[in-house]
Design a protein around this motif. Structure first.
Motif, mmCIF file in Angstrom:
data_model
loop_
_atom_site.group_PDB
_atom_site.id
_atom_site.type_symbol
_atom_site.label_atom_id
_atom_site.label_comp_id
_atom_site.label_asym_id
_atom_site.label_seq_id
_atom_site.Cartn_x
_atom_site.Cartn_y
_atom_site.Cartn_z
ATOM 1 N N GLY A 7 0.824 -1.202 0.000
ATOM 2 C CA GLY A 7 0.000 0.000 0.000
ATOM 3 C C GLY A 7 0.853 1.244 0.000
ATOM 4 O O GLY A 7 2.050 1.200 -0.255
ATOM 5 N N ASP A 50 -1.868 0.725 10.668
ATOM 6 C CA ASP A 50 -2.337 0.250 9.369
ATOM 7 C C ASP A 50 -3.832 0.498 9.204
ATOM 8 O O ASP A 50 -4.614 0.254 10.136
ATOM 9 C CB ASP A 50 -2.070 -1.253 9.231
ATOM 10 N N GLY A 108 -7.147 0.034 6.147
ATOM 11 C CA GLY A 108 -7.541 -0.634 4.912
ATOM 12 C C GLY A 108 -8.699 0.061 4.231
ATOM 13 O O GLY A 108 -8.967 1.241 4.456
ATOM 14 N N THR A 109 -9.437 -0.697 3.412
ATOM 15 C CA THR A 109 -10.537 -0.148 2.624
ATOM 16 C C THR A 109 -11.889 -0.291 3.329
ATOM 17 O O THR A 109 -12.918 0.077 2.754
ATOM 18 C CB THR A 109 -10.615 -0.873 1.271
ATOM 19 N N SER A 127 -11.762 1.229 9.238
ATOM 20 C CA SER A 127 -10.545 1.981 8.938
ATOM 21 C C SER A 127 -10.882 3.422 8.559
ATOM 22 O O SER A 127 -10.239 4.374 9.023
ATOM 23 C CB SER A 127 -9.782 1.326 7.784
ATOM 24 N N HIS A 150 -3.599 0.170 3.088
ATOM 25 C CA HIS A 150 -3.631 -1.059 2.309
ATOM 26 C C HIS A 150 -4.813 -1.057 1.349
ATOM 27 O O HIS A 150 -5.844 -0.440 1.606
ATOM 28 C CB HIS A 150 -3.746 -2.269 3.253
ATOM 29 N N VAL A 153 -8.710 -3.883 6.445
ATOM 30 C CA VAL A 153 -7.923 -4.129 7.664
ATOM 31 C C VAL A 153 -8.853 -3.798 8.832
ATOM 32 O O VAL A 153 -8.816 -2.722 9.408
ATOM 33 C CB VAL A 153 -6.644 -3.271 7.708
ATOM 34 N N VAL A 170 -2.381 -8.628 9.299
ATOM 35 C CA VAL A 170 -1.647 -7.722 8.428
ATOM 36 C C VAL A 170 -0.164 -7.861 8.748
ATOM 37 O O VAL A 170 0.205 -8.019 9.923
ATOM 38 C CB VAL A 170 -2.128 -6.260 8.604
#
Length: 321
Positions: free
Chosen positions: A7, A77, A79-80, A84, A104, A108, A130
């Motif tokens: 990412g 971290d 994510g989509t 997140s 990412h 996540v 992750v």
């Protein structure tokens, strides 16, 4: 800009700029069920009087330190997924530097269901796996005066990373959390002897040491750690450094939710520590920030610099032993 195979990463601070605080840890989206009519038991259903979805995990100490005026980098971290997105938006709204964020292209999800009562809370958590960045690498990329590790981490890689921290002049504050280990677990004793401040709560200190009393657990841990801070909930807190032990009682408040109290307590302690204040003042500031956090859901009541003096004025006088 730094890059990562999974990412995009924000701009690395490899320029050598030294930050105030580095927080290293996962975000969590806290699903807080509060106002429970009775304890939750297997086979039963309990209705809560209220519910909120709030940012949590390592977001809390990062946000709390930022509100107290510190320059904070949070290494984590995202994510989509929806969780997140919510916590990332909250972090940016608080003005947190995003150079430590790794974004990412997959979900996540990090979620905690918190069943909160005025006395305590129970939690159930889930986290998508992750690949973790090596701790030593993060410390080198974001040199800071203090690094906050929100849970007890152990292993040979952590030992090596602590040596890196000391070489950089970074002091390490380590919380405990419900990590399944004891002092007999390989590397745990060595790691505690190398962190600068260790801050378990009373139950964690007892489990970690196997001691029969909290005083005995404090004695054992104080013999390992440079500075020991033990949170006792409504019983206040204890700090020990160089043979000096001080205790401060809790501030009487109408408790709404205890979910973020420990992380805000840590932020208060480090805020005073970074200002060069005494162990007594560090503990008092910790108690003030921890108490403030319990007066609203999640970390929403973490005090800022303008609010802190009124909370400090309510802190009981410390005792030395």
């Amino acid at each position: 800009m730094g890059t990562d195979p999974v990412g995009r990463v924000g701009p690395a601070s490899a320029s050598g700029t030294r930050r105030g605080v580095l927080v290293i840890g996962a975000y969590y989206a806290d699903l807080v069920f509060h106002g429970l009519s009775r304890p939750v038991r297997p086979g039963s259903e309990v209705f809560a009087r209220g519910f909120e979805l709030l940012p949590g995990g390592a977001f809390t100490p990062a946000m709390a330190m930022r509100r107290l005026g510190h320059d904070v980098v949070w290494s984590t971290d995202f994510g989509t997924d929806l969780f997140s997105a919510q916590v990332l938006a909250a972090a940016r709204a608080e003005g947190l530097d995003d150079s430590g964020f790794r974004l990412h292209a997959v979900p996540v999800r990090s979620v905690t269901a918190a069943l909160s009562s005025p006395a305590d809370r129970a939690m159930v958590s889930y986290q998508d796996p992750v690949a973790e960045r090596p701790l030593a690498q993060v410390l080198r990329e974001h040199p800071a005066r203090v690094a906050i590790l929100p849970l007890l981490r152990y292993g040979e890689d952590v030992l090596a990373a602590l040596e890196v921290a000391h070489g950089l002049g970074t002091r390490v504050f380590m919380d405990c959390q419900d990590v399944p280990c004891t002092l007999e677990t390989p590397t745990v004793r060595e790691i505690l002897s190398r962190v600068d401040t260790f801050a378990p709560n009373a139950d964690e200190a007892l489990r970690l040491t196997g001691a029969r009393s909290l005083d005995a657990a404090i004695d054992i841990l104080a013999g390992l750690v440079d500075t020991l801070v033990v949170k006792r909930g409504s019983g206040g807190a204890v700090a020990v450094r160089d043979g000096l032990r001080c205790e401060i009682g809790s501030i009487p408040v109408e408790v709404v939710d205890t979910t973020a109290a420990g992380d805000c307590f840590a932020a208060g302690f480090l805020h005073a520590h970074l200002a060069g204040q005494s162990l007594f003042d560090c503990l008092a500031t910790a108690v003030a920030c921890g108490a403030a956090a319990t007066t609203a859901l999640g970390s929403s009541a973490a005090p800022d610099l303008a609010e802190l003096p009124q909370w400090l004025a309510r802190v009981p006088c410390p005792r030395t032993l």
